[in-house]
Design an enzyme around this catalytic site. Sequence first.
Site, PDB file in Angstrom:
ATOM      1  N   SER A  43       0.816  -1.200   0.000  1.00 23.71           N
ATOM      2  CA  SER A  43       0.000   0.000   0.000  1.00 23.71           C
ATOM      3  C   SER A  43       0.860   1.264   0.000  1.00 23.71           C
ATOM      4  O   SER A  43       1.670   1.455  -0.894  1.00 23.71           O
ATOM      5  CB  SER A  43      -0.958  -0.040   1.200  1.00 23.71           C
ATOM      6  OG  SER A  43      -2.018   0.875   1.031  1.00 23.71           O
ATOM      7  N   ASP A 157      -5.601  -3.624  -2.342  1.00 20.74           N
ATOM      8  CA  ASP A 157      -4.560  -3.202  -1.410  1.00 20.74           C
ATOM      9  C   ASP A 157      -3.786  -4.374  -0.804  1.00 20.74           C
ATOM     10  O   ASP A 157      -4.372  -5.341  -0.317  1.00 20.74           O
ATOM     11  CB  ASP A 157      -5.228  -2.395  -0.278  1.00 20.74           C
ATOM     12  CG  ASP A 157      -4.247  -1.636   0.559  1.00 20.74           C
ATOM     13  OD1 ASP A 157      -3.526  -2.277   1.346  1.00 20.74           O
ATOM     14  OD2 ASP A 157      -4.190  -0.397   0.446  1.00 20.74           O
TER      15      ASP A 157
END
Length: 302
Positions: A43, A157
């Site tokens: 991320s 993510d």
Amino acid sequence: MTESKRSVSLVLGSGGARGLAHIGVIKYLVEQGYDIRSISGSSIGALIGGIYATGKLDVYESWVKALQRMDVVRILDFSYTSAGLFKGERLMNKLKDLIGDQNIEDLPISYTAVATDIDAQKEVWISEGLLFDAIRASIAIPTVFTPFVKNGRRLLDGGLVNPIPMAPSLNDATDITIAVNLSAKYERGLTPGEKKIPQKSNKDGKNGKNKISQSIAAFIEDIQEKFVPDKSSNLGLFDVLSASLDVMGNGIAKLKLAAYSPDIIIEIPGNLCSFYEFHRAEELIEFGYSRAESTLRNNGRR
């Protein structure tokens, strides 16, 4: 070889705006002469790590410190679909304009971004192809950004499955592994939304305060208001989402740290700021720098 010249595998964790502390960590390591030869990130860790690998982290730092509300309006492109609020294309294009895209294979250091394959329900390591494709996949926060499709796979993510991706660095031929955990134990005096982080005084005499009058957080909060059916709850869509991601990430992070023990862990408390408080860039970066300094000093590595 002295301690300060050791080669490093750097593992950068996920955690929203707290990830701006990664910039401070990297700045300290570089100043102290550490040789960062490998980066793996999830991320925001994949984003900061990837930009550092291009040699343009200072450009990104200047940009993120100066973001104002209208800038955010221009770079957050609504998707108008149920898969996520934003497409993320405009943001990626802006970053490409600032940094310049390139193939991961051509970067001067080893780089791996971690994403989540939502159909196969497993983590995906991306260590080849276009850098900003890898970053876009790794930062695809559920409901915020639409999934990124790469080679027929729908990716989200990386923090969903591996918030501290140490495994990609296990075979690195480096002296030490340093991991930055953005989900560390809460600390007193750090309240999201309140600027309680000590700020650095600049050499030019400025007091170091971030003078951004309109911030990313303000814009996100405006959007959030539209998704709060019950005002008495004091919780909006993004509050619930970020808190849920933090709870999940904290649990997975503990398991990853137990399974793979890095040589040094730089702990960034989970209550340092809210998930979307990117307007606090200057102080968050300074916090990362200070925490890296104190951690390495306590480990006898300065």
